[in-house]
Design a protein around this motif. Structure first.
Motif, PDB file in Angstrom:
ATOM      1  N   THR A 184      42.403  23.426  42.550  1.00 46.49           N
ATOM      2  CA  THR A 184      43.233  22.226  42.503  1.00 46.49           C
ATOM      3  C   THR A 184      44.674  22.543  42.882  1.00 46.49           C
ATOM      4  O   THR A 184      45.418  21.657  43.272  1.00 46.49           O
TER       5      THR A 184
ATOM      6  N   THR B 173      45.232  26.095  44.186  1.00 42.15           N
ATOM      7  CA  THR B 173      45.087  27.481  44.648  1.00 42.15           C
ATOM      8  C   THR B 173      44.008  27.550  45.742  1.00 42.15           C
ATOM      9  O   THR B 173      43.127  26.695  45.788  1.00 42.15           O
TER      10      THR B 173
ATOM     11  N   ILE C  79      50.398  29.312  51.812  1.00 40.77           N
ATOM     12  CA  ILE C  79      51.291  30.329  52.376  1.00 40.77           C
ATOM     13  C   ILE C  79      50.947  31.705  51.801  1.00 40.77           C
ATOM     14  O   ILE C  79      51.064  32.719  52.486  1.00 40.77           O
TER      15      ILE C  79
ATOM     16  N   SER D 140      47.965  31.539  45.082  1.00 41.89           N
ATOM     17  CA  SER D 140      48.973  30.490  45.271  1.00 41.89           C
ATOM     18  C   SER D 140      50.334  31.115  45.034  1.00 41.89           C
ATOM     19  O   SER D 140      50.428  32.241  44.522  1.00 41.89           O
TER      20      SER D 140
HETATM   21  N1  PMP Z   1      45.666  24.581  47.596  1.00 47.86           N
HETATM   22  C1  PMP Z   1      46.262  23.580  46.936  1.00 47.86           C
HETATM   23  C2  PMP Z   1      45.524  22.286  46.770  1.00 47.86           C
HETATM   24  C3  PMP Z   1      47.567  23.737  46.426  1.00 47.86           C
HETATM   25  O1  PMP Z   1      48.158  22.724  45.773  1.00 47.86           O
HETATM   26  C4  PMP Z   1      48.219  24.976  46.583  1.00 47.86           C
HETATM   27  C5  PMP Z   1      49.584  25.211  46.008  1.00 47.86           C
HETATM   28  N2  PMP Z   1      50.487  24.232  46.300  1.00 47.86           N
HETATM   29  C6  PMP Z   1      47.558  26.006  47.272  1.00 47.86           C
HETATM   30  C7  PMP Z   1      46.285  25.769  47.765  1.00 47.86           C
HETATM   31  C8  PMP Z   1      48.215  27.332  47.495  1.00 47.86           C
HETATM   32  O2  PMP Z   1      49.261  27.238  48.428  1.00 47.86           O
HETATM   33  P1  PMP Z   1      50.492  28.228  48.437  1.00 47.86           P
HETATM   34  O3  PMP Z   1      49.939  29.602  48.571  1.00 47.86           O
HETATM   35  O4  PMP Z   1      51.289  27.812  49.600  1.00 47.86           O
HETATM   36  O5  PMP Z   1      51.209  28.060  47.123  1.00 47.86           O
END
Ligand code: PMP
Length: 286
Positions: free
Chosen positions: A182, A184, A208, A244
């Protein structure tokens, strides 16, 4: 120390910071956001986060709130004013304030809010012992690649996880394939030792942290493939983990009632955790 928020051109005490009741973010979730980690006062992977922001805004035809240079200055100023050395900076851009009506307003100015806070103490237990995830149906829309503030399915999913004593819920599409958590991205290591994460399409957010880990996996010469994997395959995996900005490389040791590996964080997860930490702290090997 009092916290400070940036709201549409002004730096305000956090408690007094507010947006208008007809902000379209409030009315329609008509906006996007980013969360960037701060390590040693540096913004981690600032450029890819701002590239993703530009992309999310463009997909929704929301005008950028300001130039990238100006935005970089605002982000740094909010970090500075809140004395955040290690933590996160959050930014949210919406289509602005207008009388409530579904179509884009003829004239509205993109609204921008930026906050920053120190990180909570790292959850040592989660890192050392691993975490549990549950699986739930993916009930989201067809453009999960846009980092929209419309997060109701994610909120409901995370709450279900909490109520089940789990850290995260892995969402599962109609074909039985895991899309992502949700908040990650989801990864497994197959019994053959192959590192797998779903390819970036409209079904998941292009994380990212995911992106950085893909680069690390390539640098390290790991057997790595981007493809969907099923819940069944995940339960049979040698290792599993999630990534995440706020939970980089957290080992998953239980999926629903299935124990993963020997029930403890596996060697590849631990190695990638350390490599990612080096990346986040700017200690990348040249
Ligand atoms: N998937 C979802 C649905 C997210 O909300 C997030 C974090 N915002 C991620 C993946 C991970 O992304 P990031 O590594 O850019 O934090």
């Amino acid at each position: 120390m009092s916290r400070v928020a940036y709201v549409n051109g002004r730096y305000l005490p956090h408690g007094d910071a507010a947006v208008h009741i007809e902000d379209r973010g409030y009315q329609f979730a008509d906006g996007v956001y980013e969360v960037i980690a701060v390590r040693g006062g540096r913004l981690v992977d600032e450029a890819p986060h701002l590239d993703r922001l530009d992309r999310s805004l463009a997909e929704l035809r929301i005008a950028p709130p300001m130039s990238r240079r100006a935005l970089g200055l605002v982000l740094r100023e909010v970090v500075r004013r809140n004395r955040v050395a290690d933590g996160i900076v959050y930014l949210q851009a919406t289509r602005g304030v207008a009388r409530r009506d579904h179509p884009f307003p003829p004239a509205s100015r993109t609204a921008l809010v930026v906050t920053a806070r120190r990180a909570r103490p790292p959850n040592r237990k989660a890192i050392e012992e691993g975490i549990k995830v549950i699986t739930i149906p993916d009930i989201r829309w067809a453009r999960c690649d846009i980092k929209s503030v419309s997060l109701l399915p994610n909120v409901l999913g995370k709450q279900r996880a909490r109520e089940s004593g789990a850290y995260e819920a892995w969402q599962v599409d109609r074909d039985g394939m895991v899309t992502e958590g949700t908040s990650t991205n989801a990864w497994i290591v197959t019994p053959a030792g192959e590192l797998v994460t779903r390819q970036t399409d409209h079904a998941i957010l292009n994380g990212i942290t995911r992106r950085a880990l893909v680069a690390i996996a390539r640098q390290e010469g790991l057997a790595f493939v981007e493809r969907p994997f099923s819940v069944g395959e995940a339960k049979e995996a040698r290792e599993a983990f999630l990534t995440s900005t706020t939970a980089p490389v957290l080992s998953v040791v239980r999926i629903d009632d299935a124990v993963i590996g020997d029930g403890r964080p596996g060697p590849l997860g631990r190695r990638l955790f350390a490599l990612y930490a080096a990346h986040a702290e700017g200690r990348d090997p040249a």
